[in-house]
Design a protein around this motif. Structure first.
Motif, short mmCIF file in Angstrom:
data_model
loop_
_atom_site.label_atom_id
_atom_site.label_comp_id
_atom_site.label_asym_id
_atom_site.label_seq_id
_atom_site.Cartn_x
_atom_site.Cartn_y
_atom_site.Cartn_z
N TYR A 1 3.24 39.70 -10.11
CA TYR A 1 5.06 38.80 -9.12
C TYR A 1 4.92 37.33 -9.32
N ASN A 2 3.93 36.66 -10.05
CA ASN A 2 3.77 35.70 -10.12
C ASN A 2 3.83 35.00 -11.32
N ASP B 1 3.66 29.44 -7.54
CA ASP B 1 3.53 30.12 -6.07
C ASP B 1 2.41 29.35 -6.22
MN MN Z 1 5.35 34.47 -5.24
#
Ligand code: MN
Ligand code: ATP
Length: 255
Positions: free
Chosen positions: A196-197, A208
Motif C-alpha cells: 500500500y505504500n 508514507d
Molecule cells: Mn499509506
C-alpha cells in the motif's frame, strides 16, 4: 474574509458550481483555521499555487494534488489537526529519541508528526531510497514531489493483478533491499512498508514515512519485525521465493 478568499482561489472555486466538487467538500470538512492560514502562507511563498484534486482521504491525513508557482506538480499531505489517532501519534513520538519536547496540545503534536515525516523523507534519500522529494513543511502541511503523470502513480496493491511473477520478484528484491539499506546503513526503519505504500512510477517509490524512525528508538525492532513480516508474507503469497523470516530477522538484528 481575506484568507477564505485566498483558499477558494487556491482551490479554483471562483465559479459557484465547483462548490459541489469533492475537493471543495473535503477542504470544507477538514481545513480548520490553522490549516487555512498555513495554506495561505505557503501560497504567498509560491510553494502551493493551486490544489486541484483529492488523491486520498485517510484517518490521519488527506493528500491533494497541486501545482507550485513555477508549474511543478506537487503532492500536499495535510494532517488533520483533530484526529482519533492522537494516542498512537503520541506513543510513536514519545519513543523517538530525535523528538525532544512533546506538546500536550493535539494540534501542536500533529505539527511535530508532520515535521518528523519531512525529516524521514530527507533521511531516506540520503540512503538512496527512492521517495517523493520533500519540498517544505509547515505546521500540519507537507509539500512533496508528485509521483505520477496525469494521475497519481498506482500502488503495488492497485496493479497486482496485472503484474507478472518476474515483476513481483523484482519488487520483492527492491523492497527487501530498502529494508536492509535503511536498517544497516541508515539506522532507520520505515515501519509501514507494504504493497500500500509503494507507488510504481518508472520503478518503485516508497511513500508514507510518518511512522518511520531510527534504530535507537525502543520500538524500532518491533517496527522492523512488522515490515519484514508484511513484506515476506505478501510476496510469498504472490509466489516469490522469499527469505525465511527468522533468518532475515536474525541477520539484521543479530540475535
Ligand atoms: Mn499509506
Ligand atoms: P496513513 O497510512 O496514516 O493513513 P496515508 O496512508 O493516508 O497515511 P500516504 O500513504 O502518505 O498517507 O498517502 C496516501 C495516498 O496518497 C497514497 O496511498 C498514494 O496513493 C497517495 N500519495 C501519497 N503521496 C503521494 C505522492 N507524493 N505522489 C502521488 N501520490 C501520493
Amino acid at each position: 474574509e481575506v484568507i477564505e478568499r485566498e483558499i477558494e482561489g487556491m482551490l479554483g472555486l471562483r465559479e459557484r458550481r465547483e462548490k459541489d466538487s469533492d475537493l471543495y467538500k473535503i477542504a470544507n470538512e477538514v481545513f480548520d483555521r490553522t490549516t487555512k492560514e498555513t495554506l495561505a502562507y505557503l501560497h504567498r511563498r509560491g510553494k502551493i499555487e493551486a490544489l486541484y484534486g483529492v488523491i486520498s482521504t485517510g484517518k490521519e491525513a488527506n493528500v491533494f494534488a497541486g501545482v507550485d508557482a513555477e508549474g511543478n506538480r506537487i503532492a500536499v499531505k495535510i494532517y488533520r489537526t483533530y484526529t482519533t489517532e492522537f494516542r498512537r501519534i503520541w506513543e510513536y513520538l514519545a519513543a523517538d529519541p530525535r523528538v525532544g519536547y512533546l506538546p500536550k496540545d493535539m494540534r501542536k503534536l500533529v505539527f511535530v508528526w508532520t515535521r518528523r515525516e519531512f525529516k524521514n523523507l530527507q533521511r531516506a534519500i540520503k540512503y538512496a531510497v527512492r521517495v517523493p522529494e520533500p519540498v517544505i513543511f509547515r505546521n500540519n502541511v507537507l509539500v512533496m514531489e508528485f509521483i505520477g503523470d496525469e494521475l497519481p502513480a498506482p500502488r503495488i496493491k492497485d496493479v497486482e493483478r496485472s503484474l507478472e511473477p518476474s515483476d513481483f520478484e523484482e519488487l520483492y528484491d527492491f523492497t527487501m533491499g530498502v529494508i536492509e539499506r535503511l536498517w544497516k546503513r541508515g539506522d532507520m526503519v520505515h515501519g509501514d512498508l507494504s504493497e500500500y505504500n509503494i507507488l510504481l512510477h518508472e520503478g518503485p517509490v516508497v511513500i508514507d514515512w510518518s511512522q518511520a524512525t531510527v534504530k535507537r528508538n525502543r520500538m524500532s525492532v518491533e517496527l522492523l519485525r512488522r515490515d519484514l513480516r508484511n513484506v515476506i508474507n505478501y510476496f510469498g503469497r504472490k509466489g516469490v521465493d522469499v527469505d525465511d523470516f527468522d533468518d532475515k530477522f536474525r541477520e539484521l538484528v543479530g540475535v
